[in-house]
Design a protein around this motif. Sequence first.
Motif, PDB file in Angstrom:
ATOM      1  N   ASN A 299      41.208  39.488  46.485  1.00 61.00           N
ATOM      2  CA  ASN A 299      42.168  40.303  45.725  1.00 61.00           C
ATOM      3  C   ASN A 299      41.652  40.429  44.291  1.00 61.00           C
ATOM      4  O   ASN A 299      41.557  39.444  43.566  1.00 61.00           O
ATOM      5  N   LEU A 300      41.282  41.655  43.911  1.00 60.46           N
ATOM      6  CA  LEU A 300      40.892  41.924  42.528  1.00 60.46           C
ATOM      7  C   LEU A 300      42.139  42.391  41.778  1.00 60.46           C
ATOM      8  O   LEU A 300      42.631  43.505  41.991  1.00 60.46           O
ATOM      9  N   ALA A 301      42.683  41.500  40.943  1.00 58.44           N
ATOM     10  CA  ALA A 301      43.881  41.808  40.170  1.00 58.44           C
ATOM     11  C   ALA A 301      43.449  42.461  38.857  1.00 58.44           C
ATOM     12  O   ALA A 301      42.887  41.798  37.972  1.00 58.44           O
ATOM     13  N   LEU A 302      43.694  43.750  38.741  1.00 56.42           N
ATOM     14  CA  LEU A 302      43.169  44.543  37.622  1.00 56.42           C
ATOM     15  C   LEU A 302      44.223  44.755  36.541  1.00 56.42           C
ATOM     16  O   LEU A 302      45.413  44.927  36.855  1.00 56.42           O
ATOM     17  N   PRO A 303      43.804  44.772  35.289  1.00 56.18           N
ATOM     18  CA  PRO A 303      44.734  45.182  34.246  1.00 56.18           C
ATOM     19  C   PRO A 303      45.167  46.632  34.463  1.00 56.18           C
ATOM     20  O   PRO A 303      44.445  47.428  35.067  1.00 56.18           O
ATOM     21  N   VAL A 424      42.102  35.170  44.793  1.00 56.34           N
ATOM     22  CA  VAL A 424      42.610  36.118  43.791  1.00 56.34           C
ATOM     23  C   VAL A 424      41.776  35.979  42.525  1.00 56.34           C
ATOM     24  O   VAL A 424      41.644  34.877  41.979  1.00 56.34           O
ATOM     25  N   VAL A 425      41.199  37.074  42.084  1.00 55.47           N
ATOM     26  CA  VAL A 425      40.409  37.079  40.851  1.00 55.47           C
ATOM     27  C   VAL A 425      41.064  38.039  39.866  1.00 55.47           C
ATOM     28  O   VAL A 425      41.189  39.239  40.131  1.00 55.47           O
ATOM     29  N   TYR A 426      41.500  37.493  38.731  1.00 55.60           N
ATOM     30  CA  TYR A 426      42.059  38.336  37.672  1.00 55.60           C
ATOM     31  C   TYR A 426      40.891  38.906  36.866  1.00 55.60           C
ATOM     32  O   TYR A 426      40.149  38.168  36.217  1.00 55.60           O
ATOM     33  N   VAL A 427      40.727  40.212  36.953  1.00 48.80           N
ATOM     34  CA  VAL A 427      39.567  40.872  36.364  1.00 48.80           C
ATOM     35  C   VAL A 427      39.730  40.962  34.847  1.00 48.80           C
ATOM     36  O   VAL A 427      40.775  41.383  34.348  1.00 48.80           O
ATOM     37  N   HIS A 428      38.684  40.547  34.123  1.00 52.20           N
ATOM     38  CA  HIS A 428      38.636  40.655  32.663  1.00 52.20           C
ATOM     39  C   HIS A 428      37.563  41.677  32.300  1.00 52.20           C
ATOM     40  O   HIS A 428      36.356  41.355  32.329  1.00 52.20           O
ATOM     41  N   PRO A 530      47.380  33.559  35.481  1.00 48.71           N
ATOM     42  CA  PRO A 530      48.440  33.435  34.482  1.00 48.71           C
ATOM     43  C   PRO A 530      49.256  32.163  34.700  1.00 48.71           C
ATOM     44  O   PRO A 530      49.444  31.724  35.833  1.00 48.71           O
ATOM     45  N   VAL A 531      49.714  31.569  33.629  1.00 48.55           N
ATOM     46  CA  VAL A 531      50.552  30.374  33.728  1.00 48.55           C
ATOM     47  C   VAL A 531      51.934  30.801  34.212  1.00 48.55           C
ATOM     48  O   VAL A 531      52.521  31.737  33.667  1.00 48.55           O
ATOM     49  N   PRO A 532      52.469  30.172  35.261  1.00 45.46           N
ATOM     50  CA  PRO A 532      53.810  30.536  35.742  1.00 45.46           C
ATOM     51  C   PRO A 532      54.835  30.408  34.640  1.00 45.46           C
ATOM     52  O   PRO A 532      54.757  29.513  33.783  1.00 45.46           O
TER      53      PRO A 532
END
Length: 537
Positions: A299-303, A424-428, A530-532
Amino acid sequence: MDFATALQNPHEAIKALYAASPSLDGFEQRVESHFKSLIATREARQQIPAITSLSTSADLPVGKLVRFRAMVQDTGLGSEVFRAVGANKEVLGYGIEEEGPEGPGGEDYSNLRERQIFYLVNVPAETAWAKESLDKATAADVQASLDKMALGGSSQGASPLLANKHPIPSEPHFGCLAKIYGDAADKLKTAEVLEFVGIVSESSFSSAFDDLVNDNAASASVPVPALHVLFTTTPDSPAAPLPASSEADIADLRRELLEYLGGAVAGDVDAAEWLLLAILGRIHTRHPTGVALGSLSLNLALPAQTEAPVSSVLSTLLPALASLDLSIPFLNDAKTRLAPRNRDENLESGSLQLPDGTAVVVDTRGIGEGKLEDAGVRNLRHVATTIAQQKLSYQFPYSSFDLDTDLSFIVLSEGKALIPTDCVVYVHPAKDFSSPAAPTPAKLAAFRSFIRTMKHVDFTIPEEMSEVIQADFVDRRQKSVGGEAMTQEDLLFRMGAARLLALSRGEAALSKDAWLQCADLDERRKERAPVPAARKE
């Protein structure tokens, strides 16, 4: 009988084979062995005319030898009984049919044989470069076929029964019946891709439901192309195997490939690494419990508003890529078919009925606010279950059953996706990112060879690595707050990811360096989450 004669008049070859030994015992195996021996080399196969996604019924050379690189779409069309020996003691079948009444003494049942009926479609989701490599189909050829489809033309003919047999009806496609002789049908599986070599004919086709409700079954049937299968073989790969290379050469190629993949994820180096691991994944082990090991769903979590041309980049690297854009209206639409379903004894395909090795980019960014109806919930469940379990549900009126899949899933979302994935990778996005220059054709070919080769390397984990992995696990857990940052589940995931990372380095065995590199990559991934809200001070 030589190859040239068999190519132009395969029926004569079959008749001569029977005349030399006029017995039906083992005749199907003799036919298979005879044609296999005549067409034993790749060069010989290449001389046989090919059916492709751009073919039409009118193009097919009836009575001639053809080959069709195809996916088995439907194995449930039953069987048919045919006369294998005619009134004049000549052999029948394989498109040599005898119509008419029984002989004066009635039907000789010893001359009857049974053949299985399957349905084949061209390989769905093949990318443009793969089609060009295997079928010599240029982009202009494909566009011309799409234009014809837009004007109402169809390669499937006039049969409404066949309108929903291809998983991706928006792309140029072709399908036909396959008539399978002997016990060859027992070896074929739904969604399997093979090259079928056989003889073209025309056949009638109707569903069992139509046969029941119509007094005159012949009026309900429609003529469709059929392929009398002589034998099957493994199709060619569009990408060449990677030539023997030095460790430094492989490292350089990997670095360049990561740079190219970075263009799909806004220059994020770590996200490019995970994307590479995802496309190298494949199922290598299935436990009796149903757990499948080897793939890595990402899962690429994109801004928000981030451009991520993942599909367009991967389509230049992979031989098969499907895109699935999800939205509330799409999921709720009763016409949306994600899983195959049987209607009136005819299996309609679904968007997820894809051959092993296909990559699927699922874009969930179009799912906004709204309510999922029953159909929407079912469709979303099909996607989620296929990703989580690598099994696709085939729907029947009063039951369903699951078939194994081996698909690579990349899910795009803004924030964490609704659909669970392994990773899950949060994309920067990189600062001042600009898309890299397009690779040269030679470089693209090298990338494709690299992916093809590394994906199928036989991999081992040396015994001594068990101590390394255990020690690293204990050390990281002790360093974490309350031991919460590293669970047994995390360890199992990391072992799978380390296997893929080692493969991406051109290694056939897990090394300590590859393990530590993967562990650091995974730690950085987890730090991005992200921190819950409940934990914020």
